[in-house]
Write an enzyme that holds these catalytic residues in place. Structure first.
Site, PDB file in Angstrom:
ATOM      1  N   ASN A  96     -62.768 -11.399  56.112  1.00  0.00           N
ATOM      2  CA  ASN A  96     -63.313 -10.329  56.938  1.00  0.00           C
ATOM      3  C   ASN A  96     -64.436  -9.635  56.191  1.00  0.00           C
ATOM      4  OD1 ASN A  96     -61.474 -10.723  59.026  1.00  0.00           O
ATOM      5  ND2 ASN A  96     -60.045  -9.207  58.248  1.00  0.00           N
ATOM      6  N   ARG A 156     -58.751 -15.648  61.078  1.00  0.00           N
ATOM      7  CA  ARG A 156     -58.838 -16.294  59.753  1.00  0.00           C
ATOM      8  C   ARG A 156     -57.739 -17.338  59.579  1.00  0.00           C
ATOM      9  NH1 ARG A 156     -58.217 -12.168  55.551  1.00  0.00           N
ATOM     10  NH2 ARG A 156     -56.971 -11.188  57.160  1.00  0.00           N
TER      11      ARG A 156
END
Length: 95
Positions: free
Chosen positions: A42, A24
Site C-alpha cells: 500500500n 494485496r
C-alpha cells in the site's frame, strides 16, 4: 518489455479503491500461481504498488490480470513500468 522468456521487472501502480479490500493478498496469490517473485504494498496516496520479477510472458499475464476488474475492490487504472531485473527477491510478499 523484455522478450517473452527473458527475466524482467514489472512495476505497476494500481489506482482505485484497492486498499483494505484484500487486493494485496489477491495479487500475491496470482503472482505465486505464475511463479513470480516480488511484493505488493500500500502507498500513502491510496494506490497499491506491485513489483514482480520473472519471465516477461508471466509478468505480462500478471499485468493483464490486474487490469481485468475481477479483483477485490475497484481498479480505475494501472500504470506500468518495465525495467531490468534487480534480483534479490524471494517469494512474493505483502508489505
Amino acid at each position: 518489455m523484455a522478450d517473452e522468456t527473458e527475466t524482467t521487472r514489472l512495476t505497476a501502480w494500481v489506482h482505485g479503491s484497492v486498499q483494505g479490500v484484500g487486493f494485496r493478498w489477491w495479487t500475491r496469490s496470482r503472482a505465486l500461481e505464475l511463479g513470480l517473485v516480488g511484493h505488493a504494498r500500500n502507498l500513502p496516496d491510496g494506490r497499491v504498488e506491485v513489483v514482480a520479477e520473472g519471465p516477461g510472458r508471466d509478468c505480462r499475464r500478471l499485468l493483464d490480470t490486474l487490469r481485468t476488474g475481477n479483483s477485490p475492490g475497484r481498479v480505475n487504472t494501472v500504470v506500468e513500468r518495465w525495467s531490468d531485473p534487480r534480483g534479490g527477491l524471494d517469494g512474493f510478499v505483502e508489505r
